[in-house]
Design an enzyme around this catalytic site. Structure first.
Site, short mmCIF file in Angstrom:
data_model
loop_
_atom_site.label_atom_id
_atom_site.label_comp_id
_atom_site.label_asym_id
_atom_site.label_seq_id
_atom_site.Cartn_x
_atom_site.Cartn_y
_atom_site.Cartn_z
CB ALA A 103 -44.33 -34.31 55.65
CB SER B 122 -31.05 -46.42 56.95
OG SER B 122 -31.34 -45.16 57.51
CD GLN C 245 -31.62 -42.36 54.08
OE1 GLN C 245 -32.60 -42.00 54.73
NE2 GLN C 245 -31.73 -42.83 52.85
CB ALA D 60 -28.53 -32.68 54.83
CE1 TYR E 27 -31.26 -41.02 59.09
CE2 TYR E 27 -31.94 -39.01 60.20
CZ TYR E 27 -31.62 -40.35 60.25
OH TYR E 27 -31.69 -41.02 61.45
CG HIS F 18 -36.59 -46.97 57.74
ND1 HIS F 18 -37.79 -46.62 57.19
CD2 HIS F 18 -36.02 -45.81 58.17
CE1 HIS F 18 -37.94 -45.30 57.27
NE2 HIS F 18 -36.88 -44.79 57.85
N GLY G 252 -31.08 -29.89 58.98
CA GLY G 252 -31.47 -29.75 60.38
C GLY G 252 -32.89 -30.20 60.66
CE1 TYR H 288 -39.62 -42.28 56.34
CE2 TYR H 288 -39.06 -41.59 54.11
CZ TYR H 288 -38.68 -41.88 55.40
OH TYR H 288 -37.36 -41.76 55.75
CE LYS I 39 -35.08 -44.26 53.86
NZ LYS I 39 -36.13 -43.28 53.57
CG ASP J 17 -34.81 -41.35 51.14
OD1 ASP J 17 -34.01 -42.30 51.09
OD2 ASP J 17 -35.50 -41.09 52.16
#
Ligand code: NAP
Ligand code: WDT
Length: 324
Positions: free
Chosen positions: A26, A167, A191, A219, A217, A118, A221, A56, A85, A51
């Site tokens: 987030a 990814s 990914q 997925a 990812y 990543h 939107g 992050y 990652k 994940d």
């Protein structure tokens, strides 16, 4: 690994990956405790694939949630699939293992199930995750991704990770790894952003032909609040075709978007920090989209990429100029 009960795909190195994963990223202003709470709820309701990433900055919280759910007997470590990652500032081969060891230390785990590169864009090493020069320009650097890959192979041999993958790689960048002299392990996955507006059919065909799992990812939107997400794009979950199909199956547009990927043979991530959504998103194993539904969803493809970064386009390994 014992992942009986959760639906899994067999990776090209023999390990199993649960096909539905909880996304945990987030934007900065969201407290990290939300990732902790969401991970606990997700494990409680049956998610077995989580994940996260060094980038992050949530691995203390996600790790604490995982350890708590192991300690209280809900799951065993071997029932869970955890992905981390390697961020762009750690892509020099001598830094790869250090990145994984830092993640493990934050997690307080002794191995991860999967570590992926990543993004193929390397940046100047240091504590800064998005290093900038005095004029505010991103400090990118060039690394040999084949050497980065060899460092990951060593992490697998050392038992720090079960599987290794990539990814945000184009098929050309994947091909470069696959053609590397003395390749020891193939990437198990790539990914990438994938949803009905960017369905990645060419990359999917390529990955299928090489026994590489495509992990989707954004997925659902994604979320236009996120800083990398292009604003003013149409919102996937408000698409009328998705809505019509959802109504027909008495489910939500989000469930249709996730089920769409599972029926195409992808693994799919769904980020949610909202308990109602976390519960809703795992209910995608008890209905089936018809071939007409699938055709209609495939018809929504429009080359719409939510995740872009203007700074990364300067890099020679920027992946999104390639057709696929
Ligand atoms: P996403 O999973 O497509 O969408 C998340 C958004 O949808 C959130 O705003 C979430 O809000 C909302 N949502 C979730 N379930 C919903 C439902 N059932 N109904 C309505 N809204 C719902 O977006 P993402 O986080 O960008 O991508 C997923 C994960 O993929 C990330 O968290 C991360 O783990 C990974 N990822 C990786 C990369 C990469 O470069 N490798 C890039 C992007 C993402 P609530 O939280 O309120 O539910
Ligand atoms: C395109 C643009 C792809 C956000 C930027 C990747 C941004 C990685 C997330 C992420 C990038 C990036 N996320 O989870 O929301 O590498 O900057 O994983 S990024």
């Amino acid at each position: 690994m014992d992942l009986k009960g959760s639906r899994c795909v067999r990776l090209n190195d023999g390990h199993l990956m649960p096909v539905l994963g909880l996304g945990t990223y987030a934007q900065e202003d969201v407290p990290k405790s939300k990732a902790y709470e969401a991970t606990k709820v997700a494990i409680d309701v049956g998610y077995r694939h989580i994940d996260a990433a060094y980038f992050y900055q949530n691995e203390e919280e996600v790790g604490a949630a995982i350890r708590e759910k192991i300690a209280d007997g809900t799951v065993r470590r071997e029932d869970l699939f955890y992905t981390t990652k390697v961020w762009g500032t750690f892509l020099r081969p001598e830094l790869v293992r250090q990145s994984l060891e830092r993640s493990l230390k934050k997690l307080k785990l002794d191995y991860v199930d999967l570590i992926i590169i990543h993004i193929p864009v390397a940046m100047k090493p240091g504590e800064e995750l998005l290093p900038k020069d005095a004029s505010g320009k991103a400090m990118l650097e060039n690394v040999d991704l084949c050497e980065t890959w060899e460092a990951l192979e060593k992490c697998k041999d050392a038992g720090l990770t079960r599987s290794i993958g990539v990814s945000n790689f184009s098929h050309r960048q994947l091909e470069m790894i696959l053609r590397k002299p003395r390749l020891k392990y193939k990437p198990v996955c790539n990914q990438v952003e994938c949803h009905p507006y960017l369905n990645q059919h060419k990359l999917l065909d390529f990955c299928r032909s090489k026994d590489i799992v495509l992990v989707a990812y954004a997925a659902l939107g994604s979320d236009p609040e996120k800083e990398w997400v292009t604003k003013n794009y149409p919102l996937l979950l408000e698409d009328p075709v998705l809505r019509t199909i959802a109504n027909r199956h008495q489910c939500s547009p989000g469930q249709v978007a996730l089920r769409f990927q599972l029926q195409r043979g992808l693994a799919v991530l769904a980020k949610s920090f909202t308990e109602k959504h976390i519960r809703e998103n795992i209910k995608v194993f008890d209905f089936q989209l018809s071939s007409e539904d699938m055709e209609a969803l495939l018809g929504l493809n429009r080359n719409l990429r939510y995740f872009k970064d203007l700074e990364f386009v300067q890099h020679p390994n920027y992946p999104f100029f390639d057709d696929y």
